[in-house]
Design an enzyme around this catalytic site. Structure first.
Site, PDB file in Angstrom:
ATOM      1  N   GLU A  81       0.801  -1.226   0.000  1.00  0.00           N
ATOM      2  CA  GLU A  81       0.000   0.000   0.000  1.00  0.00           C
ATOM      3  C   GLU A  81       0.835   1.278   0.000  1.00  0.00           C
ATOM      4  OE1 GLU A  81      -2.337   1.488   3.003  1.00  0.00           O
ATOM      5  OE2 GLU A  81      -0.777   1.476   4.515  1.00  0.00           O
ATOM      6  N   ASN A  82       2.126   1.184   0.350  1.00  0.00           N
ATOM      7  CA  ASN A  82       3.009   2.354   0.330  1.00  0.00           C
ATOM      8  C   ASN A  82       4.122   2.211  -0.702  1.00  0.00           C
ATOM      9  OD1 ASN A  82       2.064   4.103   2.586  1.00  0.00           O
ATOM     10  ND2 ASN A  82       2.472   2.272   3.794  1.00  0.00           N
ATOM     11  N   ASN A  93      -4.840   1.420   4.685  1.00  0.00           N
ATOM     12  CA  ASN A  93      -5.552   2.709   4.761  1.00  0.00           C
ATOM     13  C   ASN A  93      -5.185   3.675   3.644  1.00  0.00           C
ATOM     14  OD1 ASN A  93      -3.065   2.664   6.430  1.00  0.00           O
ATOM     15  ND2 ASN A  93      -3.496   4.839   6.723  1.00  0.00           N
ATOM     16  N   HIS A  94      -4.089   3.436   2.922  1.00  0.00           N
ATOM     17  CA  HIS A  94      -3.717   4.290   1.793  1.00  0.00           C
ATOM     18  C   HIS A  94      -4.131   3.688   0.447  1.00  0.00           C
ATOM     19  CE1 HIS A  94      -1.597   6.951   4.437  1.00  0.00           C
ATOM     20  NE2 HIS A  94      -0.701   6.042   4.777  1.00  0.00           N
ATOM     21  N   HIS A 153      -4.693  -4.907   8.829  1.00  0.00           N
ATOM     22  CA  HIS A 153      -3.980  -3.631   8.768  1.00  0.00           C
ATOM     23  C   HIS A 153      -4.560  -2.718   9.843  1.00  0.00           C
ATOM     24  CE1 HIS A 153      -1.186  -1.221   6.348  1.00  0.00           C
ATOM     25  NE2 HIS A 153      -1.975  -0.177   6.598  1.00  0.00           N
ATOM     26  N   HIS A 199       0.823  -2.343   9.204  1.00  0.00           N
ATOM     27  CA  HIS A 199       0.507  -0.919   9.326  1.00  0.00           C
ATOM     28  C   HIS A 199       1.500  -0.116  10.153  1.00  0.00           C
ATOM     29  CE1 HIS A 199      -1.618   2.873   9.476  1.00  0.00           C
ATOM     30  NE2 HIS A 199      -1.722   2.799  10.788  1.00  0.00           N
ATOM     31  N   HIS A 208       4.675  -0.535  10.758  1.00  0.00           N
ATOM     32  CA  HIS A 208       6.035  -0.526  10.199  1.00  0.00           C
ATOM     33  C   HIS A 208       7.097  -0.866  11.244  1.00  0.00           C
ATOM     34  CE1 HIS A 208       5.060   2.169   6.446  1.00  0.00           C
ATOM     35  NE2 HIS A 208       4.074   1.352   6.758  1.00  0.00           N
TER      36      HIS A 208
END
Length: 255
Positions: A39-40, A67-68, A147, A172, A174
């Site tokens: 997602e990132n 969430n992204h 997440h 989520h 990290h």
């Protein structure tokens, strides 16, 4: 069945680095399926078709998000057409899919993506949602990417799904946690698989940018530092006849 799960990939350079190391990792852990939270993975936050294709062309079998997931609108078409790029299922009836099922010939593997409620944007209750979702899935081999921000919410999900899924893998924050375990002799669990990005950073972002924002309150664009990249994740062994997780091992390597 051996499954390699890689924690949140931060930025394109980290995505490139991961796929360069993936063949060796898959060989080391005798991997059958590779799942990556992407997602990132795009520079500038979120995921794009370009960053997704870096991962898929590099040997990733399933991409989960968080969430992204909807930050980059150019992903909408790919969410709709791809069966192996999923977004949190409990985000409502919008673009994309919240789970996928891989047909491996001898067996099947389901991958479910969920998002937590604590300190997150509005979403459907993940506990109630996954309860309903499991009635649609026939295979016993099920991996859940949860997440979520709160460690308590993640651990509660592990116990909630005890004996019903093969593993609940938190993502989520990290930051890799050291609590890998098999709950109830069946469900592999870790609060957070960690992330894939530059070690000398703040969650993958240039530390000076984050320090500046926290001390001056003046917004600055996120930039990605150079340096040693670490790969965080877990390796899971699943008994494909019963869906039981028989082994879970943390992965934390430096490039």
């Amino acid at each position: 069945m051996n499954i390699l799960f890689i924690g949140d990939v931060v930025g394109q350079a980290s995505a490139d680095f991961l796929v360069s190391r993936l063949p060796a990792l898959k060989k080391q852990y005798n991997t059958d399926v590779t799942i990556v939270n992407g997602e990132n993975s795009a520079d500038g936050n979120g995921i794009t078709p370009f960053s997704a294709n870096i991962l898929l062309n590099g040997g990733v079998d399933v991409i989960t998000t968080g969430n992204h997931c909807f930050r980059r609108r150019e992903m909408n078409d790919l969410y709709e057409t791809s069966d192996i790029i999923i977004r949190p299922a409990n985000l409502g009836d919008v673009v994309g899919k919240g789970f996928c099922i891989l047909d491996m010939g001898r067996t099947q593997l389901a991958v479910i993506n969920l998002i937590g409620m604590a300190f997150m944007d509005n979403c459907d209750n993940p506990f109630n949602y996954v309860d309903r979702l499991l009635t649609e899935i026939a295979t016993k081999n099920i991996i859940v990417d949860f997440h979520a921000e709160a460690t308590s919410e993640k651990k509660a999900m592990g116990y909630f799904l005890e004996g019903r899924v093969s593993a609940v893998i938190g993502t989520h924050t990290h930051v890799q946690t050291a609590d890998q375990q098999i709950i109830g002799g069946h469900t592999g669990f870790i609060t957070d698989a960690g992330f894939t990005g530059v070690k000398e950073s703040v969650l993958g972002i240039d530390k000076e940018v984050i320090i500046s924002r926290l001390t001056t309150y003046y917004p600055r664009k996120h930039t990605y530092p150079e340096g040693e990249i670490m790969i965080n994740g877990v390796s899971l062994t699943i008994d494909e006849k019963t869906g039981k997780c028989t082994a879970i091992e943390r992965i934390n390597t430096l490039g």
